[in-house]
Design a protein around this motif. Sequence first.
Motif, short mmCIF file in Angstrom:
data_model
loop_
_atom_site.label_atom_id
_atom_site.label_comp_id
_atom_site.label_asym_id
_atom_site.label_seq_id
_atom_site.Cartn_x
_atom_site.Cartn_y
_atom_site.Cartn_z
N CYS A 92 0.85 -1.21 0.00
CA CYS A 92 0.00 0.00 0.00
C CYS A 92 0.87 1.25 0.00
O CYS A 92 0.63 2.19 -0.76
N ARG A 93 1.91 1.23 0.83
CA ARG A 93 2.80 2.40 0.91
C ARG A 93 3.50 2.62 -0.43
O ARG A 93 3.56 3.74 -0.95
N ALA A 94 4.01 1.55 -1.03
CA ALA A 94 4.75 1.67 -2.30
C ALA A 94 3.84 2.18 -3.41
O ALA A 94 4.24 3.03 -4.22
N VAL A 95 2.60 1.68 -3.44
CA VAL A 95 1.65 2.13 -4.47
C VAL A 95 1.33 3.60 -4.27
O VAL A 95 1.29 4.39 -5.23
N GLU A 96 1.10 3.99 -3.02
CA GLU A 96 0.77 5.40 -2.75
C GLU A 96 1.92 6.32 -3.11
O GLU A 96 1.71 7.47 -3.52
N GLU A 97 3.15 5.82 -2.98
CA GLU A 97 4.31 6.66 -3.30
C GLU A 97 4.66 6.66 -4.78
O GLU A 97 5.45 7.49 -5.23
N ALA A 98 4.09 5.72 -5.55
CA ALA A 98 4.41 5.64 -6.99
C ALA A 98 3.59 6.71 -7.74
O ALA A 98 2.36 6.74 -7.63
N ALA A 99 4.28 7.53 -8.51
CA ALA A 99 3.62 8.66 -9.17
C ALA A 99 2.62 8.18 -10.22
O ALA A 99 1.66 8.91 -10.52
N ASP A 100 2.81 6.98 -10.76
CA ASP A 100 1.94 6.51 -11.84
C ASP A 100 0.86 5.54 -11.35
O ASP A 100 0.24 4.84 -12.14
N MET A 101 0.63 5.49 -10.02
CA MET A 101 -0.39 4.56 -9.48
C MET A 101 -1.29 5.26 -8.48
O MET A 101 -0.88 6.23 -7.84
N GLU A 102 -2.48 4.70 -8.35
CA GLU A 102 -3.41 5.20 -7.35
C GLU A 102 -3.98 4.02 -6.57
O GLU A 102 -4.45 3.05 -7.18
N LEU A 103 -3.92 4.08 -5.26
CA LEU A 103 -4.47 3.00 -4.43
C LEU A 103 -5.98 3.23 -4.29
O LEU A 103 -6.40 4.20 -3.65
N VAL A 104 -6.78 2.36 -4.92
CA VAL A 104 -8.23 2.58 -4.90
C VAL A 104 -8.94 1.68 -3.88
O VAL A 104 -10.09 1.93 -3.54
N ALA A 105 -8.26 0.63 -3.43
CA ALA A 105 -8.88 -0.23 -2.41
C ALA A 105 -7.79 -0.95 -1.63
O ALA A 105 -6.84 -1.48 -2.22
N ALA A 106 -7.90 -0.92 -0.32
CA ALA A 106 -6.97 -1.63 0.57
C ALA A 106 -7.82 -2.56 1.42
O ALA A 106 -8.46 -2.12 2.38
N LEU A 107 -7.84 -3.83 1.06
CA LEU A 107 -8.82 -4.76 1.65
C LEU A 107 -8.13 -5.88 2.42
O LEU A 107 -7.07 -6.36 2.02
N ASP A 108 -8.77 -6.29 3.48
CA ASP A 108 -8.26 -7.41 4.26
C ASP A 108 -9.44 -8.33 4.58
O ASP A 108 -10.55 -8.13 4.09
N GLN A 109 -9.14 -9.34 5.38
CA GLN A 109 -10.15 -10.35 5.72
C GLN A 109 -11.44 -9.69 6.21
O GLN A 109 -11.37 -8.80 7.07
N GLY A 110 -12.56 -10.13 5.66
CA GLY A 110 -13.85 -9.60 6.12
C GLY A 110 -14.33 -8.39 5.34
O GLY A 110 -15.49 -8.02 5.43
N ASP A 111 -13.44 -7.75 4.58
CA ASP A 111 -13.87 -6.59 3.79
C ASP A 111 -14.61 -7.05 2.54
O ASP A 111 -14.40 -8.16 2.05
N ASP A 112 -15.45 -6.15 2.01
CA ASP A 112 -16.21 -6.48 0.81
C ASP A 112 -15.30 -6.35 -0.42
O ASP A 112 -14.85 -5.25 -0.75
N ARG A 113 -15.07 -7.49 -1.09
CA ARG A 113 -14.14 -7.55 -2.21
C ARG A 113 -14.60 -6.71 -3.40
O ARG A 113 -13.81 -6.32 -4.25
N SER A 114 -15.90 -6.44 -3.47
CA SER A 114 -16.41 -5.70 -4.63
C SER A 114 -15.80 -4.30 -4.70
O SER A 114 -15.82 -3.67 -5.75
N ALA A 115 -15.22 -3.82 -3.59
CA ALA A 115 -14.55 -2.52 -3.61
C ALA A 115 -13.34 -2.54 -4.56
O ALA A 115 -12.86 -1.48 -4.98
N ALA A 116 -12.86 -3.75 -4.88
CA ALA A 116 -11.71 -3.86 -5.78
C ALA A 116 -12.12 -3.89 -7.26
O ALA A 116 -11.28 -3.89 -8.15
N ALA A 117 -13.43 -3.90 -7.50
CA ALA A 117 -13.90 -4.03 -8.89
C ALA A 117 -13.52 -2.83 -9.74
O ALA A 117 -13.42 -2.93 -10.96
N GLY A 118 -13.27 -1.69 -9.09
CA GLY A 118 -12.90 -0.49 -9.84
C GLY A 118 -11.41 -0.42 -10.13
O GLY A 118 -10.94 0.55 -10.74
N ALA A 119 -10.67 -1.44 -9.71
CA ALA A 119 -9.22 -1.43 -9.93
C ALA A 119 -8.87 -2.05 -11.28
O ALA A 119 -9.62 -2.89 -11.80
N GLU A 120 -7.76 -1.61 -11.85
CA GLU A 120 -7.23 -2.28 -13.05
C GLU A 120 -6.40 -3.48 -12.64
O GLU A 120 -6.36 -4.49 -13.33
#
Length: 257
Positions: A31-59
């Motif tokens: 998560c930290r590396a993605v947030e620091e990368a100028a060409d990336m955007e962290l759109v979902a940070a999910l762990d056990q129990g979280d709704d996976r559909s939040a990742a559907a907007g990711a490439e």
Amino acid sequence: MAVTDEQGKGPQGPIRVAVLGARGRMGVEVCRAVEEAADMELVAALDQGDDRSAAAGAEVAVDFTTPDVVLDNLRWCVEAGVHAVVGTTGFTGRRLDQVRDWLAARPEVGVVIAPNFGIGAVLMMQFAERAARHFESVEIIEQHHPRKLDAPSGTATHTARRIAQARAEAGLGPAPDATKDEVPGARGADVDGVRVHAVRATGLVAHQEVLFGTAGETLTIRHDSYDRASFMPGVLLAVRAVRTRPGLTIGLDPLLD
Ligand SMILES: NC(=O)c1ccc[n+]([C@@H]2O[C@H](COP(=O)([O-])OP(=O)(O)OC[C@H]3O[C@@H](n4cnc5c(N)ncnc54)[C@H](O)[C@@H]3O)[C@@H](O)[C@H]2O)c1
Ligand SMILES: O=C(O)C1=N[C@H](C(=O)O)CCC1
């Protein structure tokens, strides 16, 4: 699917990345590396129990979870058309075939599964494969932190398979070993005929030695990850590459070349 250029900065902006296992040791770092990368955007940070559909907007989804849940995550990604970069271990030949089956139904989706994203570790495996045919003996000693769930490590298993393949191609038989009387486990695990010894100790992160021997000489190839930051350049490389690599890519080797 978003159209992007080689650097990820396409007309539709940065690469949208989801992280699965985001609260784990690797997930936090990713998560930290993605947030620091100028060409990336962290759109979902999910762990056990979280709704996976939040990742559907990711490439691209990056998975560092556990061997018992990773396949279910991967199936979801492929079906949702989300490219996947997977560092989680536990991929047997059968599991890889299963992933290939899912990808056959979604041929535009890319999946990179790498047992080790450390560039040094990738080179260590390449060097070991290259050395394998020249030595009659070989053993692998892997060393990890004691909270690791699997043994031997994915890296050691992958290395052993590559060495075994190289030995078979060179016509080498089993390594000499006169052991007749053994306390169970003393000679390590047998992975495709290669002995693998797994050490767990507080203070370690991820380390591996491949010990080769032949008449009058030994060769030791060793790699050490002292910090999980060592895996991040490889993870980011895979995130950038996976969008233009449909199908299954195993290991980081083809991306480095
Ligand atoms: N390929 C590599 O370079 C590399 C490097 C380090 C670790 N690993 C592997 O990555 C995996 C994770 O390692 P770690 O040290 O971060 O482990 P960890 O136990 O610290 O983290 C795993 C995380 O996954 C979460 N999780 C469990 N089920 C989940 C689910 N269904 N959905 C989302 N999250 C879920 C857990 O709650 C935890 O936060 C292991 O298999 C490890 O061997 C690979
Ligand atoms: O910390 C871990 O767990 C690691 N897992 C991978 C493996 O099993 O090879 C890579 C190294 C770190």
